[in-house]
Each structure stands twice: as C-alpha cells, then as structure tokens.
Design a protein around this motif. Structure first.
Motif, PDB file in Angstrom:
ATOM      1  N   PRO A 104      16.320   3.219  -5.918  1.00  0.00           N
ATOM      2  CA  PRO A 104      16.194   4.508  -5.238  1.00  0.00           C
ATOM      3  C   PRO A 104      17.249   5.503  -5.734  1.00  0.00           C
ATOM      4  O   PRO A 104      18.324   5.117  -6.207  1.00  0.00           O
ATOM      5  CB  PRO A 104      16.420   4.165  -3.768  1.00  0.00           C
ATOM      6  CG  PRO A 104      17.340   2.987  -3.830  1.00  0.00           C
ATOM      7  CD  PRO A 104      16.930   2.195  -5.048  1.00  0.00           C
ATOM      8  N   ILE A 112      14.081   9.565   1.451  1.00  0.00           N
ATOM      9  CA  ILE A 112      13.235   8.380   1.256  1.00  0.00           C
ATOM     10  C   ILE A 112      12.995   7.677   2.591  1.00  0.00           C
ATOM     11  O   ILE A 112      11.864   7.271   2.894  1.00  0.00           O
ATOM     12  CB  ILE A 112      13.908   7.422   0.245  1.00  0.00           C
ATOM     13  CG1 ILE A 112      13.980   8.065  -1.145  1.00  0.00           C
ATOM     14  CG2 ILE A 112      13.149   6.100   0.172  1.00  0.00           C
ATOM     15  CD1 ILE A 112      14.724   7.227  -2.173  1.00  0.00           C
ATOM     16  N   LEU A 116       9.240   7.502   3.576  1.00  0.00           N
ATOM     17  CA  LEU A 116       8.646   6.236   3.155  1.00  0.00           C
ATOM     18  C   LEU A 116       9.188   5.029   3.910  1.00  0.00           C
ATOM     19  O   LEU A 116       8.493   4.019   4.028  1.00  0.00           O
ATOM     20  CB  LEU A 116       8.878   6.027   1.647  1.00  0.00           C
ATOM     21  CG  LEU A 116       8.261   7.082   0.727  1.00  0.00           C
ATOM     22  CD1 LEU A 116       8.722   6.859  -0.708  1.00  0.00           C
ATOM     23  CD2 LEU A 116       6.752   7.038   0.808  1.00  0.00           C
ATOM     24  N   TYR A 120      10.006   1.425   0.566  1.00  0.00           N
ATOM     25  CA  TYR A 120       9.488   2.543  -0.225  1.00  0.00           C
ATOM     26  C   TYR A 120       8.852   2.071  -1.537  1.00  0.00           C
ATOM     27  O   TYR A 120       7.815   2.601  -1.976  1.00  0.00           O
ATOM     28  CB  TYR A 120      10.637   3.501  -0.546  1.00  0.00           C
ATOM     29  CG  TYR A 120      11.725   2.882  -1.393  1.00  0.00           C
ATOM     30  CD1 TYR A 120      11.714   3.017  -2.761  1.00  0.00           C
ATOM     31  CD2 TYR A 120      12.750   2.137  -0.802  1.00  0.00           C
ATOM     32  CE1 TYR A 120      12.698   2.417  -3.541  1.00  0.00           C
ATOM     33  CE2 TYR A 120      13.734   1.550  -1.572  1.00  0.00           C
ATOM     34  CZ  TYR A 120      13.710   1.684  -2.938  1.00  0.00           C
ATOM     35  OH  TYR A 120      14.666   1.100  -3.700  1.00  0.00           O
ATOM     36  N   ASP A 121       9.462   1.068  -2.206  1.00  0.00           N
ATOM     37  CA  ASP A 121       8.979   0.639  -3.518  1.00  0.00           C
ATOM     38  C   ASP A 121       7.611  -0.032  -3.428  1.00  0.00           C
ATOM     39  O   ASP A 121       6.741   0.197  -4.279  1.00  0.00           O
ATOM     40  CB  ASP A 121       9.990  -0.301  -4.185  1.00  0.00           C
ATOM     41  CG  ASP A 121      10.491  -1.373  -3.227  1.00  0.00           C
ATOM     42  OD1 ASP A 121      10.054  -1.380  -2.057  1.00  0.00           O
ATOM     43  OD2 ASP A 121      11.324  -2.199  -3.659  1.00  0.00           O
ATOM     44  N   LYS A 123       5.368   0.554  -1.293  1.00  0.00           N
ATOM     45  CA  LYS A 123       4.370   1.549  -0.915  1.00  0.00           C
ATOM     46  C   LYS A 123       3.990   2.470  -2.071  1.00  0.00           C
ATOM     47  O   LYS A 123       2.863   2.957  -2.136  1.00  0.00           O
ATOM     48  CB  LYS A 123       4.880   2.398   0.251  1.00  0.00           C
ATOM     49  CG  LYS A 123       5.101   1.618   1.536  1.00  0.00           C
ATOM     50  CD  LYS A 123       5.673   2.518   2.618  1.00  0.00           C
ATOM     51  CE  LYS A 123       5.918   1.753   3.905  1.00  0.00           C
ATOM     52  NZ  LYS A 123       6.525   2.599   4.973  1.00  0.00           N
ATOM     53  N   PHE A 167       8.860  10.820  -5.910  1.00  0.00           N
ATOM     54  CA  PHE A 167       9.136  10.073  -4.684  1.00  0.00           C
ATOM     55  C   PHE A 167      10.605   9.643  -4.615  1.00  0.00           C
ATOM     56  O   PHE A 167      10.949   8.745  -3.835  1.00  0.00           O
ATOM     57  CB  PHE A 167       8.231   8.836  -4.619  1.00  0.00           C
ATOM     58  CG  PHE A 167       6.765   9.164  -4.561  1.00  0.00           C
ATOM     59  CD1 PHE A 167       6.148   9.402  -3.350  1.00  0.00           C
ATOM     60  CD2 PHE A 167       6.013   9.254  -5.724  1.00  0.00           C
ATOM     61  CE1 PHE A 167       4.800   9.701  -3.286  1.00  0.00           C
ATOM     62  CE2 PHE A 167       4.667   9.550  -5.680  1.00  0.00           C
ATOM     63  CZ  PHE A 167       4.055   9.788  -4.463  1.00  0.00           C
TER      64      PHE A 167
END
Length: 282
Positions: A104, A112, A116, A120-121, A123, A167
């Motif tokens: 990130p 983030i 998310l 997050y990763d 998704k 993102f």
C-alpha cells in the motif's frame, strides 16, 4: 486483642482497595496503549472525528479508550498470483498466470482504509489484473505472445501499475509466470507443421524431378553426339568398325553359350556351320 484484630482487618481492607485500584489502573493503561510492529502502520478511527488523517509508525502509542480504535496495516511487499483466460486477436483462448509484488501507499493509508478496508489487495488486484490481461492479450495474435513476450510483459506491467495507482497500491514487480494455449490452437499448430512438412516434401520432389529431367537431357544429348560421331566415322572409314563390333558381340555370345551345360554343338557335314541344339532336362 480486639483492637489488634480491628487494625489487621483495616490493613487488609486497605490492601484490597489498593490492589483493586492498581488492577483498574493497569486495565485502563492496557486499553490506552497499543503497539505497532515493524513493517506495519496504524490508522486511527475516532468515534467523533472519523478516520484520522495521520498514521502511527512502529512503536507503542496512546489512544483514548472507547473513543479511539487502531487498525493495523501491513505495509511490506507481498506476492499475489492470479490466473486469467483471455482471447487473442485471432480468436484463440490463452490461459495466463500473473504474479505481482504489491504494497500500500503509506501516505494514503487513511484513504485506503476508508474506501477499501484492510483487505484492499484481495478486493482490487484480481479484478484489475484480469482487466489488464484481457485488454493487452486482445492486441496480439496467439503466436505473437511467444515471439513478442518481453513486449507483452512490458505492456501488462505498465498498464497494471497505472491501474493500481488509482487505488493507492504500489506494484514493485509484475511478471507473467505461465502461458498456455487452448486445445484448438495446439491442433492448429500441429496441422500447420504437417502442412509445412508436406510443402517441403513437395518442393523436394519437384527439385528431384527437375534434376532427373536435366540428367535425361544431358544423357540424350550425349547419346545423340555419340551417334553422330559414329555416323561420321562410318561415313569416313567404312563399315569396318560396325563389323568389328558385330564380331565382338558374336564372340561374347558364343562364350556364354559354351559355358552353358544345356547347349551342345553338332557339326553339319563338311560345312562350316554348326547346328545348335538344346538338351532336354533330365
């Protein structure tokens, strides 16, 4: 004695109260402290102000119990792999496996977390990875994915890095680790190889026929030249050479007949001619 007992009871009561106070203080201290390990960052959620814009680095930090809550992010680079089946420009199906090293953007961790969350990763990366792979593969024919693989990998890497940046995800490396074609393409490749072999064989047969034709022409020209020379020699020196060839041929035939057990020579009177007869099989 009674006064001593009351003093002891009073002392025990005070000790119990002190222990309870220390327990409450320790419990309050534990809820007011949190630790961020190495390779991590903390995002603070405040019940009144929401997600705070500042993040907490490694170490032990204070928060207001009940009012604030820390959420820990792992900011180390982590590998992710995912597969995609995409169609090429010539309508062949190709299966690819992509491996990325992602982390990130530390400065954007509050954003983030807000948009998310902690996962997050999981998704984002599979969806944008499939999107980029399909878009890039559709620009090439199936065979070009092998002959131009470095170019294809560069396009996938650049496109995926740009999409992940939207993102707030940083990609340190992007690589295509597996590439497999569908059964239709494998059959087409096999048929193409067979056709190429047949074409090579046809070219060989044509070349051999051409060589044989040239050899026949050269042989015919040689025989024609030999016949011309013989005709010229005969015209110049007479038929002596022909008679000599006839005598040599007759001599060779007589020698072959003499060696055969089934042939006998019978004199015919005083004539110089011989009667040639074949003996029957015994």
């Amino acid at each position: 004695m009674a006064g001593g007992g009351q003093a002891a009871a009073s002392l025990l009561t005070k000790l119990a109260q002190a222990a309870a106070g220390l327990g409450i203080a320790a419990s309050a201290a534990s809820t007011a402290l949190y630790t961020v390990d190495g390779g991590q960052r903390a995002v603070i959620f405040d019940r009144f102000r929401g997600v705070l814009p500042e993040t907490s680095s490694e170490g032990t930090h204070f928060i207001v119990p009940w009012l604030q809550k820390p959420f820990i992010f792992d900011i180390r680079t982590r590998p992710h792999s995912f597969s995609s089946t995409s169609g090429t420009k010539d309508l062949q199906m190709v299966s690819l496996t992509l491996r990325v090293l992602a982390r990130p953007d530390v400065d954007r961790l509050p954003d983030i977390f807000t948009s998310l969350g902690l996962e997050y990763d999981e998704k984002v990366l599979p969806s944008i990875g499939n999107e980029v792979l399909k878009a890039v593969v559709a620009q090439f024919n199936a065979d070009q994915l092998l002959t131009e693989r470095p170019h294809v990998s560069a396009l996938v890497r650049d496109s995926l890095i740009r999409r992940a940046a939207e993102f707030n995800i940083v990609l340190d490396d992007v690589a295509i680790t597996h590439l497999a074609y569908g059964p239709e393409f494998s059959q087409a490749v096999e048929k193409k190889q067979v056709a190429q072999q047949e074409a090579e064989r046809s070219r060989f047969l044509v070349a051999r026929a051409e060589q044989e034709r040239r050899a026949a022409i050269v042989r015919a020209e040689g025989e024609s030249e030999a016949a011309r020379l013989i005709s010229e020699a005969t015209a110049a020196a007479g038929t002596g050479l022909i008679e000599l060839r006839r005598i040599e041929a007759a001599k060779e035939i007589a020698g072959e007949l003499a060696r055969s057990p089934n042939v006998s020579y019978i004199p015919a009177g005083d004539s110089s001619q011989m009667l040639l007869g074949l003996s029957g099989a015994r």
